[in-house]
Scaffold this motif. Structure first.
Motif, short mmCIF file in Angstrom:
data_model
loop_
_atom_site.label_atom_id
_atom_site.label_comp_id
_atom_site.label_asym_id
_atom_site.label_seq_id
_atom_site.Cartn_x
_atom_site.Cartn_y
_atom_site.Cartn_z
N ILE A 182 0.88 -1.26 -0.03
CA ILE A 182 0.06 -0.19 -0.08
C ILE A 182 1.02 1.24 -0.08
CG2 ILE A 182 -1.87 1.27 1.16
CD1 ILE A 182 -2.81 -1.33 2.26
N HIS A 183 0.70 1.82 -0.84
CA HIS A 183 1.44 3.20 -1.04
C HIS A 183 0.53 4.60 -0.65
CE1 HIS A 183 3.08 6.71 -3.41
NE2 HIS A 183 4.27 6.28 -2.87
N TYR A 184 1.32 5.41 -0.06
CA TYR A 184 0.56 6.58 0.71
C TYR A 184 1.16 7.86 0.03
CZ TYR A 184 -1.16 3.51 3.94
OH TYR A 184 -1.84 2.15 4.65
N PRO A 185 0.29 8.91 -0.27
CA PRO A 185 0.70 10.25 -0.64
C PRO A 185 1.53 10.65 0.49
CG PRO A 185 -1.66 10.48 -0.28
CD PRO A 185 -1.23 8.99 -0.25
N SER A 186 2.15 11.67 0.43
CA SER A 186 3.29 12.38 1.66
C SER A 186 2.32 13.00 2.51
CB SER A 186 4.06 13.40 0.87
OG SER A 186 3.35 14.48 0.15
#
Length: 189
Positions: A182-186
């Motif tokens: 799972i990739h999250y925005p900053s």
């Protein structure tokens, strides 16, 4: 935290995050659609939250899923997923093993998941910018994102924007085993 149970660790981290955000149990309940009594039970370590409940709370606090179970990480870390206590969804047909929780300076977390035959798991939309990457090791699953349906099988991968309702389904006769990033925005820690 290493000798504490996962349930107690999640509860302590939830309380810490709630207080850091200067939220009462009532305020957090309104943000994440989890009842105040349930939040209080989780904070006391008296209730083991389901995957879905933990996602609702994470979204309400604007944190990653593994924010509740992260600890200071060494430069090199070897994990054996059989030694990690899995999170079991309420139906008992979905197991989530957090392999590498999100760390400061990183914008992703990694999980191993198993969907037993008959699994029908609904995931609420994640905040804008969150992406999920699935890598199927064994078996097959059907993934529905918004109004689209995809069948992904062993050796296949799929990436999708997770700010839509999505469903993980295993209508097949064998378990589906997969890795998930799972990739999250900053904007999400």
């Amino acid at each position: 935290m290493e000798n504490q149970s996962l349930t107690k660790q999640i509860g302590e981290k939830l309380k810490k995050l709630r207080l850091e955000n200067k939220l009462s149990l009532d305020q957090l309940s309104a943000r994440c659609s989890v009842s105040k009594p349930m939040l209080a039970q989780i904070e006391r370590g008296a209730s083991n939250p389901t995957v879905n409940t933990l996602w609702k709370i994470a979204n309400g606090l604007g944190v990653s899923f593994t924010a509740f179970i992260d600890a200071e990480q060494p430069v090199i870390k070897k994990v054996n997923r059989s030694e990690i206590e899995p999170l079991i969804e309420e139906s008992g047909k979905m197991k989530v093993v957090p392999l590498f929780p999100m760390e400061p300076g990183k914008s992703f977390e990694t999980f191993y998941i198993e969907l037993e035959p008959g699994c029908d798991y609904h995931s609420n939309p994640h905040p804008d910018g969150v992406e999920e990457y699935l890598f199927i090791e064994e078996g097959s699953m059907t993934l529905e994102v918004d109004t689209q349906s995809y069948i992904i099988s062993s050796g296949e991968s799929l990436r999708f924007t997770a700010n839509y309702p999505h469903y993980y389904r295993n209508p097949y006769s064998e378990s589906c085993k997969a890795m998930m990033i799972i990739h999250y925005p900053s904007s999400i820690r």
